[in-house]
Structure formats: C-alpha cells, structure tokens
Design a protein around this motif. Structure first.
Motif, PDB file in Angstrom:
ATOM      1  N   ARG A 273       0.862  -1.297  -0.043  1.00 45.02           N
ATOM      2  CA  ARG A 273       0.013   0.132   0.227  1.00 45.02           C
ATOM      3  C   ARG A 273       0.860   1.229  -0.014  1.00 45.02           C
ATOM      4  O   ARG A 273       0.638   2.071  -0.758  1.00 45.02           O
ATOM      5  N   GLU A 274       2.040   1.403   0.953  1.00 44.99           N
ATOM      6  CA  GLU A 274       2.750   2.494   0.934  1.00 44.99           C
ATOM      7  C   GLU A 274       3.462   2.829  -0.508  1.00 44.99           C
ATOM      8  O   GLU A 274       3.756   3.841  -0.869  1.00 44.99           O
ATOM      9  N   SER A 275       3.952   1.548  -1.127  1.00 41.94           N
ATOM     10  CA  SER A 275       4.529   1.832  -2.490  1.00 41.94           C
ATOM     11  C   SER A 275       3.627   2.243  -3.558  1.00 41.94           C
ATOM     12  O   SER A 275       4.013   3.159  -4.164  1.00 41.94           O
ATOM     13  N   CYS A 276       2.617   1.827  -3.550  1.00 39.49           N
ATOM     14  CA  CYS A 276       1.203   2.368  -4.510  1.00 39.49           C
ATOM     15  C   CYS A 276       1.366   3.955  -4.046  1.00 39.49           C
ATOM     16  O   CYS A 276       0.926   4.589  -5.196  1.00 39.49           O
ATOM     17  N   LEU A 277       1.049   4.279  -2.654  1.00 41.29           N
ATOM     18  CA  LEU A 277       0.880   5.736  -2.677  1.00 41.29           C
ATOM     19  C   LEU A 277       1.999   6.447  -2.931  1.00 41.29           C
ATOM     20  O   LEU A 277       1.962   7.639  -3.104  1.00 41.29           O
ATOM     21  N   GLU A 278       3.138   5.902  -2.714  1.00 43.82           N
ATOM     22  CA  GLU A 278       4.461   6.573  -3.318  1.00 43.82           C
ATOM     23  C   GLU A 278       4.089   6.895  -4.868  1.00 43.82           C
ATOM     24  O   GLU A 278       4.852   8.042  -5.159  1.00 43.82           O
ATOM     25  N   ILE A 279       3.941   5.931  -5.466  1.00 47.88           N
ATOM     26  CA  ILE A 279       3.722   6.165  -6.972  1.00 47.88           C
ATOM     27  C   ILE A 279       2.713   7.251  -7.171  1.00 47.88           C
ATOM     28  O   ILE A 279       2.914   8.267  -7.982  1.00 47.88           O
ATOM     29  N   ILE A 280       1.606   7.386  -6.431  1.00 48.44           N
ATOM     30  CA  ILE A 280       0.496   8.170  -6.832  1.00 48.44           C
ATOM     31  C   ILE A 280       0.884   9.742  -6.582  1.00 48.44           C
ATOM     32  O   ILE A 280       0.402  10.361  -7.127  1.00 48.44           O
ATOM     33  N   THR A 281       1.587   9.685  -5.274  1.00 40.64           N
ATOM     34  CA  THR A 281       1.864  11.080  -4.680  1.00 40.64           C
ATOM     35  C   THR A 281       3.008  11.820  -5.251  1.00 40.64           C
ATOM     36  O   THR A 281       3.424  12.788  -4.880  1.00 40.64           O
ATOM     37  N   GLY A 282       3.665  11.312  -6.259  1.00 44.63           N
ATOM     38  CA  GLY A 282       4.957  11.987  -6.701  1.00 44.63           C
ATOM     39  C   GLY A 282       6.102  11.253  -7.414  1.00 44.63           C
ATOM     40  O   GLY A 282       6.813  11.990  -7.953  1.00 44.63           O
TER      41      GLY A 282
END
Length: 381
Positions: A273-282
């Motif tokens: 989940r954190e890796s996906c958020l990393e992609i999405i947010t920047g």
C-alpha cells in the motif's frame, strides 16, 4: 463494455447514474455525455496530450457530488484481465455513499487520461505538523512549502524552492492556552520528545516565517524515504516500472522484498500500500502506472471511506482512512483524493495526544499536494 453487458443489473445501475439530479453545469453535462458515449461504444485509449502546464484546478463548489458520480460510473468498465475485482458495484446515490473500491477505481479511470508529456516533472507541496507545545498545554501547527522541477533531459536544470511558513496555535482553544502561557514566539523542545508529536529532539520551532530558499536540486527524487525512491535513481530505471496492474504488483513485491527482506501477510500488504501511495503522490512515472497503482489499492482490504472532507488546505475531496504501525503504535492515516481528476490532495497521519489539562487533542502530520505532474513551464531563474 462487455463486462457490463454480461451483468444487466450493474449496467442498469450505471444508466441510473445518468439520470441522477445534480447541479446544472457544463462540467456535469460534459461528464454525463462522455459516460453515455462509453455505454454505446467500445473503450478507446486516450492519447497523451502535450500541455504547457499541469495546475490543480480549484474544486468547484457544488459539483463534487455529480462529478464523483460520473467518475464512479466509468470505474465499473475496467478490463477484467487486471487485478480489479469486477464483482457487482452498488449503485451510487445520496443515501449510499461510495465505497473505498469505487473511489479508487474512479481515481484510476481519471488518472489514466492525465497529461503524460512535458519537459519537467513538477511537484509543489505544503507539509505540516501538529505537535504539542513543550509544556504540553496546547497544540502548535507549523508548515513549510517546497517546489521541485526535475528536467527529463538535463539534470543540471533540476531546481527546488521552498520556505518555512511559520507556526501558530492550531485552534482557538489552543490559542487561548498559548496566550495564557505568555504568547511565546518560539518553542525549544527537550531531548526527549516522546508523546509530543513528530518533532525532532531539541528542535527550535519559530513562530515567524523564514525567508524564501532555493537552488539546484541535486538528488532528483532520491531524497524520499519510499522503497522505490531509494532503489530507482534514474529516468531509465523509472521506465522499467510496468503499467499493467498485475505486473506492477509483482514488480513492487520484488522491490519490497529486496529492500526489507521477506514479508508476509499484513506486513507485505502494508508495504505494498505504501509503495502504491508513493507512486500516486509523486514518483515521475506515466499516468498508466499511477492508474494501476490505484487499481492495486482498490483490490486490497483495509481502506475505509470517510466521504466528502476538506483537506488541510481547505479543498474538498473524498477521503479514505487506514491504519499503519509506526514506532510501535497504531497510527491513523488518511488519503484525500480530488474527485474530478483522481489526483491526490493530501496524505495525513493522525493520532490522539493528551494535554496537561486532561483534554484529548489531535496531533500528527500532513503533506498537501498543490501541483503534481508534467509541465513545460520551468522554474523562475
């Protein structure tokens, strides 16, 4: 649209969205027209558009509900060969708020059509912390801003600017306690800051804003703590990230294991989940990769819808909450998404602290995303 044709009940629910009452506006009418076209024609790939700049559009008052309904209706047409669970999606109505899955799939659809070309990858964020005062009598809110421009073809042109925006009591009640404490203009923190929030030991927090700063941005996107930003340090490496959601999930699992060793069960789920958020947010990747990251999140448990909220900058969006383990404690996290574009508005970390008079107060931190994406507009020299 074959998946929908095979499920007449779900197709009827999508058609119902077309007749939902909503504000009379060009945005809503245009969205409904696009949805009607999608119901009668095969989906087509939207070509990348070259744009001069990708700016956040102000959220239009009164249009969020209708725009969300159109985007959520489009979300049920995701191809079945992806990670997406194509089980029936409940109809969206005023009495049945959208689920986490619906919100994330709608964001994936919107993100897939974002501009994918430009000379710079630009991000502009406001970061903030809610921390207890050193005497634990009230909450202090401090903020900073930072902009980066990463040149696709010439890293010597990478730039950053930023500024410390100052600190102040977080709420009127905190302001009253601050005045009672003598209205200090700075806060010196002790070596042990346990329970005070995300503040460095012995930090000096100033109330006054700082001067503008800036210069060459020599580390690209490598100054972040994410798994991918630690490992992928060149444009060539970033180009290896697959855009298919199934392949992307396998890619992320491999990199998570490489960085942290073997993960299983909830630990891997949290890192994914954190890796996906990393992609999405920047992370400077294609819109298709970012859309697939949303699709992976939609396939995962643990994210709960909070409905319409305002982010730390006062912008309207749809919120999803989830929990993570930080420093041995459960922390409540929240992702706020703009309904029309699928772009992230903010990520927030929240926890409860207790002040000296026994009140429970909210502390934590946030990153608010003002601009993010490709642009031909370079930094001011």
């Amino acid at each position: 649209m074959d998946e929908l044709n095979d499920r007449p009940d779900e197709l009827a629910a999508v058609r119902d969205l077309l007749s939902m009452p909503g504000p009379s506006s060009e945005v809503v009418d245009s969205g409904r027209a696009r949805l009607q076209a999608a119901l009668t024609a095969p989906p087509q790939r939207v070509p990348a558009r070259r744009v001069r700049s990708r700016w956040w559009a102000p959220v239009r008052n009164g249009l969020i509900g209708a725009a969300s309904a159109v985007a959520l209706a489009l979300a049920v047409a995701v191809p079945s060969n992806s990670l997406i669970d194509l089980s029936p999606v409940p109809a969206v109505s005023a009495s049945a708020p959208p689920t986490a899955r619906q919100i994330l799939l709608a964001a994936a659809i919107a993100m897939a059509t974002a501009p994918s070309d430009g000379a710079y990858w630009r991000t502009s964020v406001v970061t903030g912390q809610l921390i207890l005062s050193p005497d634990r009598r009230y909450v202090v809110k401090r903020q900073s801003t930072r902009q980066t421009w990463l040149a696709r073809k010439n890293s010597a042109r990478d730039r950053w600017t930023g500024r410390y925006l100052g600190a102040r009591p977080a709420t009127p009640q905190d302001e009253a306690a601050w005045r009672s404490a003598g209205s200090p203009s700075r806060w010196q923190y002790p070596a042990d800051v346990t329970g005070l929030g995300r503040v460095s030991p012995q930090a000096l927090v100033e109330a006054a804003p700082g001067p503008p700063q800036g210069g060459p941005h020599r580390v690209g996107w490598r100054n972040a703590d994410g798994i991918l930003t630690k490992q992928l340090v060149s444009w060539t490496a970033l180009s290896t990230i697959p855009s298919d959601p199934t392949a992307l999930r396998a890619f992320l699992v491999t990199h998570i294991a490489r960085e942290n060793g073997a993960y299983v069960g909830r630990e891997m789920e949290a890192e994914l989940r954190e890796s996906c958020l990393e992609i999405i947010t920047g992370l400077p990747v294609s819109p298709e990769v970012r859309a697939s990251a949303y699709q992976i999140l939609a396939s995962m448990p643990g994210m709960k819808p909070e409905g319409a909220v305002t982010d730390p900058l006062g912008r309207a969006g749809q919120a999803l909450s989830y929990q993570v383990m930080r420093d041995g404690r459960i922390s409540d996290e929240r992702l706020v998404i703009e309904a029309e574009s699928g772009l992230p508005l903010a990520t927030e970390t929240r926890s409860v602290s207790r002040v000296a008079d026994g009140r429970d107060v909210e502390t934590g931190s946030f990153i608010a995303y003002q601009q993010i994406g490709w642009t031909d507009e370079g930094p001011a020299q």
